[in-house]
Design a protein around this motif. Structure first.
Motif, PDB file in Angstrom:
ATOM      1  N   ARG A  48      16.367 -30.446  44.544  1.00  0.00           N
ATOM      2  CA  ARG A  48      17.768 -30.374  44.983  1.00  0.00           C
ATOM      3  C   ARG A  48      18.552 -29.509  44.000  1.00  0.00           C
ATOM      4  O   ARG A  48      18.537 -29.740  42.808  1.00  0.00           O
ATOM      5  N   GLU A  71      22.400 -27.551  43.431  1.00  0.00           N
ATOM      6  CA  GLU A  71      23.787 -27.397  43.855  1.00  0.00           C
ATOM      7  C   GLU A  71      24.351 -26.153  43.180  1.00  0.00           C
ATOM      8  O   GLU A  71      24.350 -26.048  41.955  1.00  0.00           O
ATOM      9  N   LEU A  72      24.803 -25.196  43.976  1.00  0.00           N
ATOM     10  CA  LEU A  72      25.367 -23.952  43.461  1.00  0.00           C
ATOM     11  C   LEU A  72      26.864 -23.948  43.720  1.00  0.00           C
ATOM     12  O   LEU A  72      27.306 -24.215  44.833  1.00  0.00           O
ATOM     13  N   ARG A  73      27.636 -23.626  42.697  1.00  0.00           N
ATOM     14  CA  ARG A  73      29.089 -23.551  42.839  1.00  0.00           C
ATOM     15  C   ARG A  73      29.556 -22.183  42.390  1.00  0.00           C
ATOM     16  O   ARG A  73      29.171 -21.695  41.340  1.00  0.00           O
ATOM     17  N   ARG A  74      30.396 -21.594  43.201  1.00  0.00           N
ATOM     18  CA  ARG A  74      31.013 -20.325  42.841  1.00  0.00           C
ATOM     19  C   ARG A  74      32.429 -20.376  43.395  1.00  0.00           C
ATOM     20  O   ARG A  74      32.631 -20.352  44.612  1.00  0.00           O
ATOM     21  N   SER A 127      35.514 -21.821  44.847  1.00  0.00           N
ATOM     22  CA  SER A 127      35.735 -23.022  45.653  1.00  0.00           C
ATOM     23  C   SER A 127      34.573 -23.280  46.614  1.00  0.00           C
ATOM     24  O   SER A 127      34.606 -24.240  47.382  1.00  0.00           O
ATOM     25  N   THR A 128      33.529 -22.444  46.575  1.00  0.00           N
ATOM     26  CA  THR A 128      32.396 -22.589  47.485  1.00  0.00           C
ATOM     27  C   THR A 128      31.273 -23.360  46.792  1.00  0.00           C
ATOM     28  O   THR A 128      30.914 -23.082  45.647  1.00  0.00           O
ATOM     29  N   THR A 129      30.715 -24.344  47.491  1.00  0.00           N
ATOM     30  CA  THR A 129      29.588 -25.128  46.988  1.00  0.00           C
ATOM     31  C   THR A 129      28.459 -25.057  48.005  1.00  0.00           C
ATOM     32  O   THR A 129      28.676 -25.265  49.199  1.00  0.00           O
ATOM     33  N   ILE A 130      27.241 -24.762  47.520  1.00  0.00           N
ATOM     34  CA  ILE A 130      26.062 -24.699  48.381  1.00  0.00           C
ATOM     35  C   ILE A 130      25.043 -25.693  47.847  1.00  0.00           C
ATOM     36  O   ILE A 130      24.692 -25.667  46.666  1.00  0.00           O
ATOM     37  N   ASN A 131      24.567 -26.586  48.712  1.00  0.00           N
ATOM     38  CA  ASN A 131      23.513 -27.534  48.352  1.00  0.00           C
ATOM     39  C   ASN A 131      22.215 -27.076  48.994  1.00  0.00           C
ATOM     40  O   ASN A 131      22.159 -26.847  50.201  1.00  0.00           O
TER      41      ASN A 131
END
Length: 124
Positions: free
Chosen positions: A93, A95-98, A100-104
């Motif tokens: 698992r 979790e990428l944050r850039r 205000s965007t978060t991708i799991n």
């Protein structure tokens, strides 16, 4: 004709021999915790490596005995049981944050190498 004189030149250094009492005194000074063996050696006028050798000899209990091949302990093979390898995790698992965007991302654990390759490409 013999060209080597039996006299020792006054400026020539000779190997010193220290008695057991002096060695024990240096080792005793090195025993307390937090004491620098190098500082103790310098205070007693001996090399730090020599003082360390005396401390190790005292710990082994062979202080004052010359090292010989017969007295040396030969290490032997000792089999060890290692814990079995844990199975790969069911899922990886990430979790990428850039901003205000978060991708799991959920990746199968069996394909960990492919996940690593994907992450390398993504982070270029």
């Amino acid at each position: 004709m013999n060209t080597i004189s039996k006299e020792v030149c006054p400026g020539r250094r000779r190997r010193r021999k220290h008695n057991a009492e002096f060695k024990a005194q240096v080792v005793a000074a090195c025993r307390p915790g937090g004491v620098s063996i190098a500082a103790v050696a310098m205070a007693h006028g001996v090399n730090a490596n020599l003082a360390r050798r005396w401390v190790l000899s005292a710990e082994r209990g062979d202080m004052g005995q010359p090292a010989t091949c017969e007295s040396a302990v030969v290490p032997s093979f000792m089999p060890l049981r290692l814990p079995s390898a844990e199975p790969a995790p069911a899922d990886i698992r990430i979790e990428l944050r850039r901003g205000s965007t978060t991708i799991n991302v959920c990746w199968p654990g069996a394909a960990a190498a492919e996940c690593a390759a994907w992450m390398r490409e993504l982070l270029r």
